[in-house]
Design a protein around this motif. Structure first.
Motif, PDB file in Angstrom:
ATOM      1  N   THR A   7      11.134 -10.269  17.518  1.00 38.56           N
ATOM      2  CA  THR A   7      11.422 -11.203  18.612  1.00 38.56           C
ATOM      3  C   THR A   7      12.551 -10.754  19.539  1.00 38.56           C
ATOM      4  O   THR A   7      12.810 -11.441  20.530  1.00 38.56           O
ATOM      5  CB  THR A   7      11.841 -12.578  18.036  1.00 38.56           C
ATOM      6  OG1 THR A   7      12.983 -12.382  17.188  1.00 38.56           O
ATOM      7  CG2 THR A   7      10.718 -13.229  17.246  1.00 38.56           C
ATOM      8  N   HIS A   8      13.185  -9.623  19.255  1.00 38.04           N
ATOM      9  CA  HIS A   8      14.448  -9.379  19.969  1.00 38.04           C
ATOM     10  C   HIS A   8      14.742  -7.881  20.016  1.00 38.04           C
ATOM     11  O   HIS A   8      15.152  -7.299  19.011  1.00 38.04           O
ATOM     12  CB  HIS A   8      15.556 -10.134  19.222  1.00 38.04           C
ATOM     13  CG  HIS A   8      16.879 -10.184  19.919  1.00 38.04           C
ATOM     14  ND1 HIS A   8      17.818 -11.146  19.618  1.00 38.04           N
ATOM     15  CD2 HIS A   8      17.449  -9.405  20.877  1.00 38.04           C
ATOM     16  CE1 HIS A   8      18.885 -10.965  20.363  1.00 38.04           C
ATOM     17  NE2 HIS A   8      18.694  -9.900  21.133  1.00 38.04           N
ATOM     18  N   THR A   9      14.534  -7.257  21.191  1.00 38.80           N
ATOM     19  CA  THR A   9      14.824  -5.818  21.324  1.00 38.80           C
ATOM     20  C   THR A   9      15.352  -5.508  22.732  1.00 38.80           C
ATOM     21  O   THR A   9      15.067  -6.221  23.685  1.00 38.80           O
ATOM     22  CB  THR A   9      13.553  -4.959  21.099  1.00 38.80           C
ATOM     23  OG1 THR A   9      12.580  -5.267  22.111  1.00 38.80           O
ATOM     24  CG2 THR A   9      12.950  -5.203  19.728  1.00 38.80           C
ATOM     25  N   HIS A  10      16.095  -4.424  22.816  1.00 38.51           N
ATOM     26  CA  HIS A  10      16.684  -3.983  24.095  1.00 38.51           C
ATOM     27  C   HIS A  10      16.304  -2.525  24.383  1.00 38.51           C
ATOM     28  O   HIS A  10      15.887  -1.785  23.482  1.00 38.51           O
ATOM     29  CB  HIS A  10      18.213  -4.104  24.039  1.00 38.51           C
ATOM     30  CG  HIS A  10      18.683  -5.521  23.870  1.00 38.51           C
ATOM     31  ND1 HIS A  10      18.781  -6.393  24.912  1.00 38.51           N
ATOM     32  CD2 HIS A  10      19.046  -6.224  22.758  1.00 38.51           C
ATOM     33  CE1 HIS A  10      19.203  -7.574  24.476  1.00 38.51           C
ATOM     34  NE2 HIS A  10      19.368  -7.497  23.162  1.00 38.51           N
ATOM     35  N   THR A  11      16.478  -2.140  25.646  1.00 36.16           N
ATOM     36  CA  THR A  11      16.191  -0.763  26.062  1.00 36.16           C
ATOM     37  C   THR A  11      17.344  -0.221  26.903  1.00 36.16           C
ATOM     38  O   THR A  11      18.321  -0.936  27.179  1.00 36.16           O
ATOM     39  CB  THR A  11      14.920  -0.691  26.941  1.00 36.16           C
ATOM     40  OG1 THR A  11      15.220  -1.330  28.189  1.00 36.16           O
ATOM     41  CG2 THR A  11      13.727  -1.361  26.285  1.00 36.16           C
ATOM     42  N   GLU A  40      15.411  -8.156  27.411  1.00 40.81           N
ATOM     43  CA  GLU A  40      16.628  -7.591  28.007  1.00 40.81           C
ATOM     44  C   GLU A  40      17.619  -8.699  28.358  1.00 40.81           C
ATOM     45  O   GLU A  40      17.257  -9.857  28.503  1.00 40.81           O
ATOM     46  CB  GLU A  40      16.240  -6.762  29.255  1.00 40.81           C
ATOM     47  CG  GLU A  40      17.190  -5.636  29.520  1.00 40.81           C
ATOM     48  CD  GLU A  40      17.472  -4.812  28.253  1.00 40.81           C
ATOM     49  OE1 GLU A  40      18.347  -5.232  27.451  1.00 40.81           O
ATOM     50  OE2 GLU A  40      16.837  -3.770  28.068  1.00 40.81           O
ATOM     51  N   HIS A  41      18.889  -8.312  28.430  1.00 42.08           N
ATOM     52  CA  HIS A  41      19.948  -9.279  28.715  1.00 42.08           C
ATOM     53  C   HIS A  41      19.799  -9.879  30.113  1.00 42.08           C
ATOM     54  O   HIS A  41      19.379  -9.193  31.055  1.00 42.08           O
ATOM     55  CB  HIS A  41      21.321  -8.603  28.633  1.00 42.08           C
ATOM     56  CG  HIS A  41      21.732  -8.249  27.234  1.00 42.08           C
ATOM     57  ND1 HIS A  41      22.199  -9.179  26.343  1.00 42.08           N
ATOM     58  CD2 HIS A  41      21.737  -7.065  26.574  1.00 42.08           C
ATOM     59  CE1 HIS A  41      22.488  -8.588  25.191  1.00 42.08           C
ATOM     60  NE2 HIS A  41      22.208  -7.300  25.295  1.00 42.08           N
ATOM     61  N   GLY A  42      20.192 -11.133  30.233  1.00 39.25           N
ATOM     62  CA  GLY A  42      20.226 -11.796  31.531  1.00 39.25           C
ATOM     63  C   GLY A  42      21.280 -11.175  32.440  1.00 39.25           C
ATOM     64  O   GLY A  42      22.127 -10.384  32.001  1.00 39.25           O
ATOM     65  N   LEU A  73      13.366 -12.407  27.926  1.00 32.07           N
ATOM     66  CA  LEU A  73      14.759 -12.171  28.310  1.00 32.07           C
ATOM     67  C   LEU A  73      15.672 -12.791  27.267  1.00 32.07           C
ATOM     68  O   LEU A  73      15.308 -13.784  26.623  1.00 32.07           O
ATOM     69  CB  LEU A  73      15.064 -12.805  29.675  1.00 32.07           C
ATOM     70  CG  LEU A  73      14.440 -12.127  30.895  1.00 32.07           C
ATOM     71  CD1 LEU A  73      14.699 -12.968  32.139  1.00 32.07           C
ATOM     72  CD2 LEU A  73      14.982 -10.712  31.087  1.00 32.07           C
ATOM     73  N   GLU A  74      16.843 -12.208  27.119  1.00 29.13           N
ATOM     74  CA  GLU A  74      17.899 -12.840  26.335  1.00 29.13           C
ATOM     75  C   GLU A  74      18.876 -13.448  27.344  1.00 29.13           C
ATOM     76  O   GLU A  74      19.733 -12.753  27.905  1.00 29.13           O
ATOM     77  CB  GLU A  74      18.615 -11.838  25.420  1.00 29.13           C
ATOM     78  CG  GLU A  74      19.675 -12.524  24.558  1.00 29.13           C
ATOM     79  CD  GLU A  74      20.419 -11.589  23.623  1.00 29.13           C
ATOM     80  OE1 GLU A  74      20.292 -10.352  23.764  1.00 29.13           O
ATOM     81  OE2 GLU A  74      21.150 -12.102  22.759  1.00 29.13           O
ATOM     82  N   ALA A  75      18.698 -14.740  27.581  1.00 29.28           N
ATOM     83  CA  ALA A  75      19.526 -15.430  28.569  1.00 29.28           C
ATOM     84  C   ALA A  75      20.927 -15.635  28.016  1.00 29.28           C
ATOM     85  O   ALA A  75      21.114 -15.825  26.809  1.00 29.28           O
ATOM     86  CB  ALA A  75      18.892 -16.779  28.906  1.00 29.28           C
ATOM     87  N   SER A 192      15.328  -8.115  15.308  1.00 30.96           N
ATOM     88  CA  SER A 192      16.087  -6.895  14.969  1.00 30.96           C
ATOM     89  C   SER A 192      17.292  -6.736  15.890  1.00 30.96           C
ATOM     90  O   SER A 192      18.296  -6.173  15.503  1.00 30.96           O
ATOM     91  CB  SER A 192      15.188  -5.657  15.082  1.00 30.96           C
ATOM     92  OG  SER A 192      14.859  -5.402  16.437  1.00 30.96           O
ATOM     93  N   ASP A 193      17.182  -7.239  17.146  1.00 31.35           N
ATOM     94  CA  ASP A 193      18.198  -6.982  18.175  1.00 31.35           C
ATOM     95  C   ASP A 193      18.423  -5.479  18.314  1.00 31.35           C
ATOM     96  O   ASP A 193      19.554  -5.019  18.488  1.00 31.35           O
ATOM     97  CB  ASP A 193      19.502  -7.714  17.830  1.00 31.35           C
ATOM     98  CG  ASP A 193      20.357  -8.008  19.059  1.00 31.35           C
ATOM     99  OD1 ASP A 193      19.982  -7.588  20.172  1.00 31.35           O
ATOM    100  OD2 ASP A 193      21.412  -8.645  18.892  1.00 31.35           O
ATOM    101  N   ALA A 194      17.312  -4.731  18.217  1.00 36.71           N
ATOM    102  CA  ALA A 194      17.407  -3.268  18.258  1.00 36.71           C
ATOM    103  C   ALA A 194      17.991  -2.796  19.584  1.00 36.71           C
ATOM    104  O   ALA A 194      17.559  -3.216  20.650  1.00 36.71           O
ATOM    105  CB  ALA A 194      16.019  -2.661  18.064  1.00 36.71           C
ATOM    106  N   HIS A 195      18.980  -1.923  19.500  1.00 33.56           N
ATOM    107  CA  HIS A 195      19.510  -1.237  20.670  1.00 33.56           C
ATOM    108  C   HIS A 195      19.186   0.265  20.567  1.00 33.56           C
ATOM    109  O   HIS A 195      19.635   1.060  21.384  1.00 33.56           O
ATOM    110  CB  HIS A 195      21.017  -1.451  20.805  1.00 33.56           C
ATOM    111  CG  HIS A 195      21.392  -2.822  21.320  1.00 33.56           C
ATOM    112  ND1 HIS A 195      21.125  -3.980  20.626  1.00 33.56           N
ATOM    113  CD2 HIS A 195      21.995  -3.212  22.484  1.00 33.56           C
ATOM    114  CE1 HIS A 195      21.559  -5.037  21.331  1.00 33.56           C
ATOM    115  NE2 HIS A 195      22.082  -4.592  22.455  1.00 33.56           N
ATOM    116  N   PHE A 196      18.419   0.618  19.542  1.00 33.53           N
ATOM    117  CA  PHE A 196      17.908   1.985  19.356  1.00 33.53           C
ATOM    118  C   PHE A 196      16.548   1.846  18.690  1.00 33.53           C
ATOM    119  O   PHE A 196      16.366   0.975  17.831  1.00 33.53           O
ATOM    120  CB  PHE A 196      18.871   2.815  18.484  1.00 33.53           C
ATOM    121  CG  PHE A 196      18.567   4.276  18.523  1.00 33.53           C
ATOM    122  CD1 PHE A 196      19.097   5.081  19.526  1.00 33.53           C
ATOM    123  CD2 PHE A 196      17.718   4.859  17.582  1.00 33.53           C
ATOM    124  CE1 PHE A 196      18.788   6.432  19.588  1.00 33.53           C
ATOM    125  CE2 PHE A 196      17.425   6.204  17.638  1.00 33.53           C
ATOM    126  CZ  PHE A 196      17.947   7.001  18.643  1.00 33.53           C
TER     127      PHE A 196
HETATM  128 ZN   LIG Z   1      20.300  -8.874  22.026  1.00 32.80          ZN
END
Ligand SMILES: [Zn+2]
Ligand SMILES: [Zn+2]
Length: 239
Positions: A7-11, A40-42, A73-75, A192-196
């Motif tokens: 539910t939660h990943t970033h690039t 992605e972050h707001g 989005l992650e607001a 996961s809030d993956a940043h990699f």
């Molecule tokens: Zn996040």
């Protein structure tokens, strides 16, 4: 449980993560993740993407290499009223919304205003999940918030990344969150809030904690795509 949803990943787009969307998708596919939320972050997060990024989310294919990509989005929660930095954005391409407390984007005027901000936020039907409420940087009345989340179709996130340094010290808060999700039958999700890319679909630390607490699998949506999509549709998403 066989995890099918992250539910939660970033690039790279947020300027503090290190993989591309295609690398995240490849990692998801290799781990059997069928639905990848690209959250992605707001825009209020320092170094967040420019406005054009949010306007162009519709360009991302719905399915990449067999993985369903949900452009979310992650607001950022921005004030005591529970406003977020995506409230005035066009909503068509947004399929999933996490709302999170970040110390960079919200300083409550009084400590107990954080709970009121979250309760106000829950009146916003477009919010699908409360992100990493285990954060030790804010003081939250978990019972009040989770009781209302259960009534407003809002998932509670158990964030694997929290336990790997970024929000150290929130483990006891997770115990509270688990307790009240059980008490009020509130649905929850691992993120996961993956940043990699290697962290995509990685929930082992948080799953270990919830297993010890005998958290009921029926309340976790990571293996329940139909239920997950039903929640998003109820919350106004065009899936
Ligand atoms: Zn996040
Ligand atoms: Zn966050």
């Amino acid at each position: 449980m066989k995890y099918l949803i992250d539910t939660h990943t970033h690039t790279l787009a947020c300027n503090h993560a290190f993989s591309t969307l295609e690398e995240n998708v490849a990692a998801a596919a290799s781990k059997g993740i069928e639905i990848l939320c690209f959250t992605e972050h707001g825009p209020k997060m320092p170094y967040a993407p420019p406005d054009w990024f949010y306007a162009e989310l519709h360009r991302i294919p719905q399915i990449i290499n067999g993985v369903r990509v949900l452009t979310g989005l992650e607001a950022n929660i921005t004030d005591d009223c529970g406003s977020t930095d995506i409230d005035n954005m066009p909503k068509n391409a947004i399929k999933f919304v996490i709302a999170s407390l970040h110390k960079h984007t919200y300083q409550p005027s009084k400590e107990n205003n954080v709970t009121q901000a979250l309760l106000n936020l829950l009146d916003n039907p477009f919010i699908d999940m409360l992100g990493h409420m285990d954060t030790p940087f804010f003081s939250i009345n978990y019972e009040a918030v989770i009781k209302k989340a259960a009534q407003t179709n809002t998932l509670i996130e158990f964030n694997n990344g929290s336990l790997h340094g970024v929000r150290k010290g929130g483990e006891a808060n997770m115990f509270q969150m688990a307790k009240y999700c059980k008490k009020y039958d509130c649905l929850a999700a691992f993120g996961s809030d993956a940043h990699f890319s290697m962290d995509v679909g990685e929930f082992s630390t948080v799953a270990g904690i919830l297993n010890e607490l005998n958290f009921p699998e029926e309340l976790l949506i990571n293996d329940k795509p139909d239920l997950f999509f039903d929640i998003l549709k109820t919350n106004g998403k065009h899936i």
